[in-house]
Design a protein around this motif. Sequence first.
Motif, short mmCIF file in Angstrom:
data_model
loop_
_atom_site.label_atom_id
_atom_site.label_comp_id
_atom_site.label_asym_id
_atom_site.label_seq_id
_atom_site.Cartn_x
_atom_site.Cartn_y
_atom_site.Cartn_z
N ASP A 38 5.84 12.71 6.74
CA ASP A 38 4.55 11.81 5.86
C ASP A 38 5.15 10.15 5.23
O ASP A 38 4.40 9.06 4.92
N ARG A 41 5.32 8.03 7.91
CA ARG A 41 4.05 7.76 8.17
C ARG A 41 2.95 6.61 7.70
O ARG A 41 2.25 5.69 7.77
N ASN A 42 3.54 6.85 6.03
CA ASN A 42 2.72 6.02 4.93
C ASN A 42 3.59 4.35 5.23
O ASN A 42 2.95 3.34 4.95
N ARG A 44 4.19 3.38 8.02
CA ARG A 44 3.97 2.56 9.02
C ARG A 44 2.06 1.85 9.27
O ARG A 44 2.05 1.08 9.08
N TYR A 45 1.79 3.44 7.98
CA TYR A 45 0.46 2.38 7.46
C TYR A 45 0.39 0.90 6.35
O TYR A 45 0.03 -0.07 6.72
N ARG A 46 1.71 1.53 5.73
CA ARG A 46 1.44 -0.08 4.55
C ARG A 46 2.14 -1.21 5.57
O ARG A 46 1.61 -2.26 5.49
N GLU A 48 0.79 -2.04 8.64
CA GLU A 48 0.16 -2.56 9.43
C GLU A 48 -0.86 -2.78 8.46
O GLU A 48 -1.69 -4.20 8.90
N ARG A 49 -0.99 -2.39 7.69
CA ARG A 49 -1.93 -3.36 6.61
C ARG A 49 -1.44 -3.81 5.68
O ARG A 49 -2.10 -5.48 6.05
N GLU A 52 -2.01 -7.00 8.95
CA GLU A 52 -3.61 -6.56 8.89
C GLU A 52 -3.32 -7.86 7.80
O GLU A 52 -4.43 -9.28 8.02
#
Length: 295
Positions: A38, A41-42, A44-46, A48-49, A52
């Motif tokens: 997790d 994943r967090n 990677r998500y952070r 990516e954000r 962006e």
Amino acid sequence: MKNLFKTALLLTGVCSTSLVLAQQNSYDDRYRTNSRQDERRNDRYRDERLEERREYRERDDEYRRYNNRYEDRMGNDRNYGRRFDERDLSEAYDQGFDDGRNSVEAEERKERRENYKNFAFGIYAGANSTRFEGEDVSGNKLSGRLGYQLGFFVRGGGRVYGQIGAEYLTSSSDFYQPGDGQAGSVGDLIGNVDQKYIHVPALIGVKLAESERGVSAVRLAVGAEYAAPLGVNNNAFNFESRDFRAATVNGLANLGFDAGPLMLDFRYHYGFADVINDTDNTKRRIVSVNVGFKF
């Protein structure tokens, strides 16, 4: 037997406890593994954000820079959102420059035209013929009465104008002195007397017709002139400068034609007073023709 049963119970409890502990350890391992997944994943998500948002800021900065460049080229936001080719902008600039220059030239031409209509300076020369009031010239030769004039003028106004100037004029006239009719006396005396004058004419006129620029016109004017004698030639009557009035006034009527800078004038001078002292019927009548050039 009793001891064997206790031993069996003890072994059963130990095994149960071992199984519980093993399950607990297995659950903890799975929980820790899931937690790490997790977290990854967090992360990677952070990431990516963040990427962006960075790309969004870059696009926004580029868009603002483009708008600034566009507004600098256009000078205002009248055509905000429109994009033009550089050639279109160059042609528009050239067209605006040409329009402005043409407008300035048109205003200058209009100003010159108005100034030409309202103000003119000219020079002229011509010939004249003179007679006295009541004198019959039908039987006399015209060549004995010819003179000439040179002058300049300043004209101001529009359709109705005023004009003033000065001219040098030579006037030639035939004089007649009858004899007394007795034998041996002097007979009739006829001679030509040349006079020199300075004239200062002042006219008020109207342009009966004129071109758009006022360069060409048909003029009609009336006025008066101050006439001062400068002297006379040697003559059979022994006239001298003191025999002529110091100054007289003549009435004027003028018909003129302008063709561009060239002009042609016909003028009639009507004397109101005798020009020779103590002599009647010496009021001058002069017809003159002038050709000139005006600026």
